[in-house]
Scaffold this motif. Structure first.
Motif, mmCIF file in Angstrom:
data_model
loop_
_atom_site.group_PDB
_atom_site.id
_atom_site.type_symbol
_atom_site.label_atom_id
_atom_site.label_comp_id
_atom_site.label_asym_id
_atom_site.label_seq_id
_atom_site.Cartn_x
_atom_site.Cartn_y
_atom_site.Cartn_z
ATOM 1 N N PRO A 23 0.679 -1.428 -0.015
ATOM 2 C CA PRO A 23 0.037 -0.032 0.177
ATOM 3 C C PRO A 23 0.845 1.141 0.061
ATOM 4 O O PRO A 23 1.656 1.460 0.526
ATOM 5 C CB PRO A 23 -0.900 -0.339 1.168
ATOM 6 N N LEU A 24 0.374 2.141 -0.690
ATOM 7 C CA LEU A 24 1.200 3.690 -0.708
ATOM 8 C C LEU A 24 0.626 4.561 -0.208
ATOM 9 O O LEU A 24 1.214 5.730 0.092
ATOM 10 C CB LEU A 24 1.444 4.066 -2.355
ATOM 11 N N GLY A 25 -0.593 4.486 0.392
ATOM 12 C CA GLY A 25 -1.452 5.427 1.125
ATOM 13 C C GLY A 25 -1.727 6.309 0.021
ATOM 14 O O GLY A 25 -1.552 7.567 0.133
ATOM 15 N N ASP A 26 -3.019 6.040 -0.666
ATOM 16 C CA ASP A 26 -3.626 7.063 -1.692
ATOM 17 C C ASP A 26 -3.975 8.263 -1.177
ATOM 18 O O ASP A 26 -4.697 8.447 -0.058
ATOM 19 C CB ASP A 26 -4.649 6.147 -2.449
ATOM 20 N N LEU A 27 -3.532 9.472 -1.691
ATOM 21 C CA LEU A 27 -4.105 10.767 -1.057
ATOM 22 C C LEU A 27 -4.617 11.525 -2.132
ATOM 23 O O LEU A 27 -4.953 12.728 -2.164
ATOM 24 C CB LEU A 27 -2.627 11.466 -0.866
ATOM 25 N N SER A 28 -5.212 10.697 -3.398
ATOM 26 C CA SER A 28 -5.664 11.568 -4.482
ATOM 27 C C SER A 28 -6.842 12.271 -4.150
ATOM 28 O O SER A 28 -7.475 13.311 -4.904
ATOM 29 C CB SER A 28 -5.775 10.462 -5.492
ATOM 30 N N ASN A 29 -7.628 11.600 -3.142
ATOM 31 C CA ASN A 29 -8.881 12.345 -2.636
ATOM 32 C C ASN A 29 -8.928 13.076 -1.398
ATOM 33 O O ASN A 29 -9.908 13.509 -0.673
ATOM 34 C CB ASN A 29 -10.077 11.387 -2.595
ATOM 35 N N ALA A 30 -7.551 13.164 -0.795
ATOM 36 C CA ALA A 30 -7.492 13.863 0.501
ATOM 37 C C ALA A 30 -7.678 15.354 0.385
ATOM 38 O O ALA A 30 -8.162 15.827 1.159
ATOM 39 C CB ALA A 30 -6.074 13.518 1.004
ATOM 40 N N LEU A 31 -7.613 15.962 -0.707
ATOM 41 C CA LEU A 31 -7.675 17.242 -0.981
ATOM 42 C C LEU A 31 -8.779 17.753 -1.858
ATOM 43 O O LEU A 31 -9.165 16.961 -3.028
ATOM 44 C CB LEU A 31 -6.362 18.108 -1.337
ATOM 45 N N ILE A 32 -9.705 18.761 -1.655
ATOM 46 C CA ILE A 32 -10.662 19.098 -2.578
ATOM 47 C C ILE A 32 -9.855 19.665 -4.019
ATOM 48 O O ILE A 32 -9.137 20.185 -3.937
ATOM 49 C CB ILE A 32 -11.720 20.385 -2.247
#
Length: 188
Positions: A173-182
């Motif tokens: 797992p890479l820790g998806d951040l694609s949806n962490a910010l608007i």
């Protein structure tokens, strides 16, 4: 960090890898990323490729850059120039950190830590420029610790991407951040 009794005198041994693995390979991979439309990885790879080519040129005894200064690598002007170089890279990697917050935790970890490493290296060269060897050594050692953390994050990211590239039935797992910010569009 001085592990195994290593010193900066060993840098000349790394000139070839800096030119070929750090410089040439990253520029080629950056161009390949650009061709397939991956702007962020392209810019990162090409600028880091340029960084390694620049460092290789500075350290390469064949270029004799340090010898153009009265005291060589001990010259205040030489070290102040490196201070400004690493200060620029502190800014650039901080920008990369902020923009990586749309990708994954592993990549953000790389840029977060390399930003601190660059800042500490800039400060270390500044101290060398003022003749403060003891303080510079402590700053370089701290910068090396952050660089070690970078290697850990980058190594993890490398293994995860290699597993994915050959379609292994398992991955990291890479820790998806694609949806962490608007998204910008949603803010308008």
């Amino acid at each position: 960090m001085g592990w195994g009794g290593s010193t900066t005198a060993a840098n000349a041994v790394l000139t070839g890898p800096y030119y070929l693995l750090g410089g040439l390979a990253l520029v080629i991979s950056g161009v390949m990323e650009w061709i397939i439309g991956n702007t962020f990885p392209s810019v990162v790879a090409i600028t880091f490729g340029g960084n390694w080519l620049a460092l290789a040129t500075i350290m390469d005894p064949a270029h004799g850059i340090a010898s153009t200064f009265p005291s060589g690598t001990s010259s205040p002007d030489y070290n102040k120039a490196l201070m400004f170089y690493f200060a620029f890279w502190t800014f650039l990697t901080a920008v990369y950190f902020i923009t990586s917050l749309r990708s994954n935790i592993a990549l953000a970890g790389v840029f977060f830590n390399i930003s601190f490493a660059n800042g500490l290296n800039a400060a270390g060269y500044g101290e060398l420029g003022m003749g403060n060897q003891t303080v510079a050594n402590a700053l370089f050692k701290a910068g090396g610790a952050f660089e070690f953390v970078v290697v850990c994050f980058a190594g993890y990211l490398f293994v995860a991407l290699m597993l994915e590239s050959v379609k292994m039935p398992f991955g990291l797992p890479l820790g998806d951040l694609s949806n962490a910010l608007i998204n910008k569009k949603k803010l308008s």
